[in-house]
Design an enzyme around this catalytic site. Structure first.
Site, PDB file in Angstrom:
ATOM      1  N   CYS A  31       0.856  -1.180   0.000  1.00 14.26           N
ATOM      2  CA  CYS A  31       0.000   0.000   0.000  1.00 14.26           C
ATOM      3  C   CYS A  31       0.894   1.232   0.000  1.00 14.26           C
ATOM      4  O   CYS A  31       1.676   1.433   0.939  1.00 14.26           O
ATOM      5  CB  CYS A  31      -0.907  -0.014   1.232  1.00 14.26           C
ATOM      6  N   GLY A  32       0.791   2.019  -1.060  1.00 16.16           N
ATOM      7  CA  GLY A  32       1.663   3.187  -1.209  1.00 16.16           C
ATOM      8  C   GLY A  32       1.317   4.278  -0.212  1.00 16.16           C
ATOM      9  O   GLY A  32       2.193   4.767   0.519  1.00 16.16           O
ATOM     10  N   HIS A  33       0.030   4.644  -0.164  1.00 21.10           N
ATOM     11  CA  HIS A  33      -0.319   5.727   0.773  1.00 21.10           C
ATOM     12  C   HIS A  33      -0.048   5.268   2.201  1.00 21.10           C
ATOM     13  O   HIS A  33       0.373   6.049   3.056  1.00 21.10           O
ATOM     14  CB  HIS A  33      -1.787   6.164   0.595  1.00 21.10           C
ATOM     15  N   HIS A  81      -8.721  -3.755  -7.936  1.00 14.51           N
ATOM     16  CA  HIS A  81      -8.739  -2.284  -7.914  1.00 14.51           C
ATOM     17  C   HIS A  81      -9.064  -1.802  -9.331  1.00 14.51           C
ATOM     18  O   HIS A  81      -8.453  -2.275 -10.289  1.00 14.51           O
ATOM     19  CB  HIS A  81      -7.375  -1.707  -7.524  1.00 14.51           C
ATOM     20  N   ASP A 136     -10.270   5.404  -3.020  1.00 10.96           N
ATOM     21  CA  ASP A 136      -9.059   5.968  -2.433  1.00 10.96           C
ATOM     22  C   ASP A 136      -9.123   7.488  -2.496  1.00 10.96           C
ATOM     23  O   ASP A 136      -9.278   8.056  -3.580  1.00 10.96           O
ATOM     24  CB  ASP A 136      -7.836   5.442  -3.208  1.00 10.96           C
ATOM     25  N   CYS A 188      -3.451   7.020  -4.806  1.00  6.73           N
ATOM     26  CA  CYS A 188      -3.155   5.585  -4.718  1.00  6.73           C
ATOM     27  C   CYS A 188      -1.719   5.278  -5.194  1.00  6.73           C
ATOM     28  O   CYS A 188      -1.431   5.340  -6.394  1.00  6.73           O
ATOM     29  CB  CYS A 188      -4.159   4.761  -5.516  1.00  6.73           C
ATOM     30  N   GLY A 189      -0.882   4.937  -4.241  1.00  7.91           N
ATOM     31  CA  GLY A 189       0.530   4.698  -4.571  1.00  7.91           C
ATOM     32  C   GLY A 189       0.737   3.503  -5.477  1.00  7.91           C
ATOM     33  O   GLY A 189       1.489   3.580  -6.468  1.00  7.91           O
ATOM     34  N   THR A 190       0.058   2.396  -5.178  1.00  7.85           N
ATOM     35  CA  THR A 190       0.241   1.213  -6.028  1.00  7.85           C
ATOM     36  C   THR A 190      -0.446   1.432  -7.383  1.00  7.85           C
ATOM     37  O   THR A 190       0.041   0.962  -8.412  1.00  7.85           O
ATOM     38  CB  THR A 190      -0.281  -0.064  -5.320  1.00  7.85           C
TER      39      THR A 190
END
Ligand code: PYC
Length: 331
Positions: free
Chosen positions: A101-103, A221, A248, A252-254
Site C-alpha cells: 500500500c503506497g499511501h 482495484h 481511495d 493511490c501509490g500502487t
C-alpha cells in the site's frame, strides 16, 4: 465478590490496542503499534497467512465499523525479518489484505517519525509483496521505492451490464489494477457515488469473467483516468476503487505505480521523468520510475499527517467486537 472487583476482573480480558491514525492525501491509515495479534516470526508471507487464518476478526475489529470505516486501511506493525530493516508491515482493509500500500507506506513512515522511531533518510520496510525503501524527507514528506511494477495485459475489453464495452489495461503495482481511460465519467469529488457504482460494475464483471492477474490474483482495484484539474499542478487525475468498494481519497501509490508502468511500456514516459497523479480530492503524488534490467521500479512521493493516537478497546462481551457482520458472516 464486590461489584468493583468483579468489574476490574472483567476488564482484564479486554484487549487494548494502541494505534496511530494518519492520512496521506486524504486517505486514512491506522497503524497498529501495540496490542495486536501475535503472528509469529516467519517470513512476511507466513505472517500474513497466520493473520488471515487466525486473526481475521482482529482485522475487522481494527478497521471496520464501529471502530473504523470502510475507507480506513490498517497496518499491523511487526518486527522486520531482517533486523537491519526498519519494520515489517501487513496492510489490510475492510474486506481483506493488501500486498502493498503506497499511501499506507507514506503514512507508516510519518507515523514512525512522529513516534520518534524513524530518522530522516532511507529505510527498508518489509511487506508481503516484497521490501520497499522509504525515504523520509521531513516530518511529513516521504518517497516510497515501490516493488517492480508492470503491465500484464493491454486493452482488455469487457462488456459491462448497464455500461457497455469498457477497455482497460491490467497492471501490477503491488496490487492488481484495471486501468481505464475512456469511460466518459466526470472525475469530480462531487461525483464519487456515481464513480463508485460505475467502477464497481466493472470490478464485478472482471470477477464474473474470471479475469485475473498474472499470478491468478483478483484484479480488485479499478482505476479511472482523466485530465488534471490544472495542468500546471498535475499530469492526470484518477479515481481508484478499492476491493471493499471504498474509493481511495489519495491518488493511490500502487495504482500510480501501475499507471507509470503502462506509460513506460507505451513509450509515453521516460525513465526518471516525473508524473504527477492527482486524486479526486485534489491531493497529488509525484511519481517517476527507474529501469533496472527488465524491471520498472516506481518511486512515489507524497505527504501524510498524523490525526490520532488512540487505544482501541476490544471487549469480549461486545457483540460487535469484530465489526458488524451480516447473516452470512460478511463484514
Ligand atoms: O496507496 O497503494 C495505495 C493504496 C492501495 C489501496 C488504498 N491505497
Amino acid at each position: 465478590m464486590r461489584r468493583t472487583e468483579a468489574l476490574s476482573l472483567e476488564k482484564q480480558s479486554i484487549q487494548r490496542v494502541r494505534a496511530i491514525d494518519s492520512h496521506t492525501g486524504g486517505e486514512p491509515t491506522r497503524v497498529i503499534i501495540a496490542g495486536g495479534p501475535e503472528i509469529g516470526h516467519g517470513t512476511m508471507t507466513e505472517r500474513l497467512q497466520r493473520f488471515k487464518d487466525d486473526f481475521d476478526g482482529f482485522r475487522a475489529a481494527a478497521v471496520t465499523e464501529p471502530r473504523g470505516s470502510d475507507v480506513l486501511v490498517g497496518g499491523l506493525l511487526c518486527d522486520p525479518v531482517d533486523e537491519d530493516n526498519a519494520a515489517g508491515i501487513i496492510f489490510f482493509n475492510n474486506v481483506g489484505y493488501l500486498g502493498m500500500c503506497g499511501h499506507g507506506s507514506i503514512g507508516l513512515a510519518v507515523t514512525l517519525a512522529w513516534l520518534g522511531e524513524m530518522e530522516l533518510g532511507e529505510h527498508t520496510v518489509e511487506t508481503p509483496a516484497g521490501d520497499v525503501r522509504v525515504l523520509l524527507h521531513d516530518a511529513n514528506t516521504v518517497s516510497v521505492n515501490n516493488v517492480p511494477s508492470y503491465r500484464f495485459r493491454k486493452a482488455v475489453t469487457i462488456d459491462v451490464p448497464q455500461i457497455g464495452q469498457v477497455s482497460g489495461d491490467i497492471a501490477w503495482g503491488g496490487n492488481w489494477f484495471f486501468l481505464v481511460s475512456n469511460h466518459g465519467q466526470a472525475l469530480d469529488y462531487g461525483n464519487a457515488d456515481q464513480l463508485t457504482e460505475f467502477a464497481w460494475a466493472i470490478r464485478q464483471e472482471l470477477d464474473e469473467q474470471g479475469i485475473r492477474g498474472r499470478d491468478g490474483g483478483l484484479v480488485d482495484h479499478v482505476e479511472l483516468f482523466g485530465p488534471p484539474s490544472d495542468a500546471s499542478l498535475a499530469d492526470s487525475r484518477n479515481f481508484v476503487l478499492c476491493p471493499g468498494k471504498a474509493y481511495d481519497r489519495s491518488p493511490c501509490g500502487t495504482g500510480t505505480s501501475a499507471k507509470i508502468a503502462c506509460l513506460i511500456e507505451d513509450g509515453k514516459l521516460a525513465e526518471g521523468d516525473s508524473w504527477r497523479q492527482e486524486s479526486i480530492t485534489g491531493s497529488v503524488f509525484e511519481a517517476r520510475a527507474d529501469i533496472r534490467g527488465n524491471d520498472i521500479l516506481p518511486t512515489i512521493t507524497g505527504t501524510a499527517y498524523v490525526t490520532a493516537d488512540l487505544t482501541l478497546i476490544i471487549d469480549p462481551a461486545d457483540p460487535f467486537r469484530h465489526g458488524i457482520v451480516d447473516a452470512s458472516g460478511k463484514h
